[in-house]
Design an enzyme around this catalytic site. Structure first.
Site, PDB file in Angstrom:
ATOM      1  N   ASP A  74      40.232 163.403  35.941  1.00  0.00           N
ATOM      2  CA  ASP A  74      40.194 164.966  36.620  1.00  0.00           C
ATOM      3  C   ASP A  74      40.146 165.731  36.889  1.00  0.00           C
ATOM      4  O   ASP A  74      39.855 166.740  37.225  1.00  0.00           O
ATOM      5  CB  ASP A  74      42.467 165.208  36.635  1.00  0.00           C
ATOM      6  CG  ASP A  74      42.859 165.735  36.777  1.00  0.00           C
ATOM      7  OD1 ASP A  74      42.672 165.574  38.520  1.00  0.00           O
ATOM      8  OD2 ASP A  74      43.536 166.447  36.831  1.00  0.00           O
ATOM      9  N   GLU A 112      32.357 170.920  39.457  1.00  0.00           N
ATOM     10  CA  GLU A 112      33.750 171.242  40.117  1.00  0.00           C
ATOM     11  C   GLU A 112      33.410 171.736  41.653  1.00  0.00           C
ATOM     12  O   GLU A 112      32.867 173.386  41.270  1.00  0.00           O
ATOM     13  CB  GLU A 112      35.007 171.120  39.812  1.00  0.00           C
ATOM     14  CG  GLU A 112      35.352 170.366  38.489  1.00  0.00           C
ATOM     15  CD  GLU A 112      37.137 170.717  37.890  1.00  0.00           C
ATOM     16  OE1 GLU A 112      37.471 171.319  38.736  1.00  0.00           O
ATOM     17  OE2 GLU A 112      37.338 170.033  37.057  1.00  0.00           O
ATOM     18  N   ALA A 169      40.783 167.521  30.815  1.00  0.00           N
ATOM     19  CA  ALA A 169      41.200 168.774  29.618  1.00  0.00           C
ATOM     20  C   ALA A 169      40.456 169.776  30.612  1.00  0.00           C
ATOM     21  O   ALA A 169      41.262 170.102  32.140  1.00  0.00           O
ATOM     22  CB  ALA A 169      40.310 169.041  28.103  1.00  0.00           C
ATOM     23  N   ARG A 170      38.563 169.821  30.622  1.00  0.00           N
ATOM     24  CA  ARG A 170      37.867 170.933  31.803  1.00  0.00           C
ATOM     25  C   ARG A 170      37.527 169.987  31.677  1.00  0.00           C
ATOM     26  O   ARG A 170      36.570 169.175  30.729  1.00  0.00           O
ATOM     27  CB  ARG A 170      38.248 172.273  30.861  1.00  0.00           C
ATOM     28  CG  ARG A 170      38.888 173.564  30.978  1.00  0.00           C
ATOM     29  CD  ARG A 170      39.364 173.281  32.704  1.00  0.00           C
ATOM     30  NE  ARG A 170      40.465 174.905  32.637  1.00  0.00           N
ATOM     31  CZ  ARG A 170      41.736 174.984  33.210  1.00  0.00           C
ATOM     32  NH1 ARG A 170      42.468 172.978  32.540  1.00  0.00           N
ATOM     33  NH2 ARG A 170      42.356 175.559  33.525  1.00  0.00           N
ATOM     34  N   HIS A 179      40.929 167.176  39.817  1.00  0.00           N
ATOM     35  CA  HIS A 179      41.350 168.330  39.511  1.00  0.00           C
ATOM     36  C   HIS A 179      42.990 168.577  39.529  1.00  0.00           C
ATOM     37  O   HIS A 179      43.712 169.690  40.161  1.00  0.00           O
ATOM     38  CB  HIS A 179      41.121 169.397  39.265  1.00  0.00           C
ATOM     39  CG  HIS A 179      41.106 170.614  38.180  1.00  0.00           C
ATOM     40  ND1 HIS A 179      40.311 171.773  37.622  1.00  0.00           N
ATOM     41  CD2 HIS A 179      42.543 170.578  37.891  1.00  0.00           C
ATOM     42  CE1 HIS A 179      40.536 171.914  36.514  1.00  0.00           C
ATOM     43  NE2 HIS A 179      42.102 171.222  36.429  1.00  0.00           N
ATOM     44  N   VAL A 180      43.890 166.823  39.703  1.00  0.00           N
ATOM     45  CA  VAL A 180      45.088 167.008  40.770  1.00  0.00           C
ATOM     46  C   VAL A 180      46.406 167.226  39.253  1.00  0.00           C
ATOM     47  O   VAL A 180      47.794 167.219  40.359  1.00  0.00           O
ATOM     48  CB  VAL A 180      46.065 166.360  41.395  1.00  0.00           C
ATOM     49  CG1 VAL A 180      44.420 166.920  42.654  1.00  0.00           C
ATOM     50  CG2 VAL A 180      45.376 165.405  41.216  1.00  0.00           C
TER      51      VAL A 180
END
Length: 308
Positions: free
Chosen positions: A247, A252, A223-224, A271-272
């Site tokens: 992820d 970040e 998600a985030r 984050h891919v």
């Protein structure tokens, strides 16, 4: 009218547009292709953050912002009056669902441990087998939107059972409400988090959420980062009681000193999930459809309401 897009490749991918529509490539806010006059439709760079929203105040004729991301958290509540915000719902369903399935299988089958052993040229059979397996697992999907449905469809052949959760219950679709999580989490072997980042979901995965997961369970966050409280994650994962595939993190990039980097029960990717070769064709197919709707005075799809 002018349409600004962030990729040169998008010029050929948007398809045929009506007369009077000019498409220009605006890759960076400090290197604009022309004057800001008559820019009515803007597609910001993929995964652009709150810094990119500064350009909103410089586009006097802007009417539509079309994101290339499924999440709109950096843009919600920043739209000037009269500007419609649209997300890329549907564009990232295949890629994010693939990442989720890959992450689940990798963790359950101990691939990170085998990869570390390979780097050291070790035949790491002893100590790593028998591994866990996906077959028969109880999967709780928190976020029953289009990506959640794509994850469910891809996991179904593995012989798992599902429970889906959304902001509010949908009894006719067997979807539970977020408020039911305390009751649902103890019965889940795998918890997949796919909710958008909103005021309601920020910190959703907290100490109590993690404590409710049973021993041996796997948390998957696609998600985030801020949907999960990092301090709670670190504390719970340090016990080794549960594992995680992440992820996204908060912040970040994840700082080098974060304990998450070296925990053997944590799989991290930067984050891919949505960054695949098929992204631009799918994304600009949506952009082209939206521009044609806008030029024709038709309603747009994927409009963001209440952060969704």
């Amino acid at each position: 009218m002018k349409v600004w897009i962030p990729h040169q490749a998008g010029l050929d991918l948007v398809g045929e547009l009506p007369p009077g529509v000019t498409v220009e490539v605006a890759e960076r806010a400090d290197r604009l292709p022309s004057t800001v006059a008559d820019v009515r439709f803007w597609v910001p760079p993929f995964l652009s953050g709150s810094d990119a929203t500064a350009l909103l105040d410089e586009l006097p004729d802007l009417e539509v912002v079309q994101l290339l991301s499924a999440g709109a958290d950096a843009w919600v509540n920043r739209m000037p009056e009269g500007v419609t915000l649209c997300d890329a719902r549907g564009v990232h369903d295949p890629s994010t669902a693939e990442w989720v399935v890959t992450a689940i299988l990798a963790q359950l089958r101990a691939f990170p441990a085998f990869a570390r052993a390979q780097a050291q040229r070790q035949w790491a059979y002893d100590g790593n087998v028998p591994t866990d397996e996906l077959s028969g697992k109880r999967v709780l999907i928190v976020g029953a939107g289009s990506i959640g449905a794509a994850v469910r469809d891809r996991l179904a052949p593995f012989g798992v059972s599902f429970t889906l959760v959304a902001r509010s219950a949908r009894p006719e679709q067997s979807v539970h409400a977020v408020a039911e999580l305390p009751r649902l989490l103890p019965a889940a072997d795998v918890v997949v988090v796919l909710v958008p980042l909103t005021d309601e979901t920020r910190g959703l995965v907290d100490k109590d959420f993690l404590a409710a997961m049973p021993d041996g369970a796997l948390l998957v966050n696609a998600a985030r980062g801020p949907v999960a409280r990092t301090d709670a994650l670190v504390t719970e994962l340090a016990t080794g009681r549960i594992s995680a595939a992440l992820d996204v993190t908060d912040p970040e990039p994840l700082p080098a000193e974060s304990p998450l980097w070296t925990m053997p029960n944590v799989l991290l990717t930067p984050h891919v999930a949505g960054s695949v070769r098929g992204l631009l064709p799918r994304a600009y197919r949506l952009v082209g459809e939206q521009v044609r709707r806008f030029a024709a005075g038709e309603p747009l799809t994927n409009t963001v309401v209440d952060g969704y």
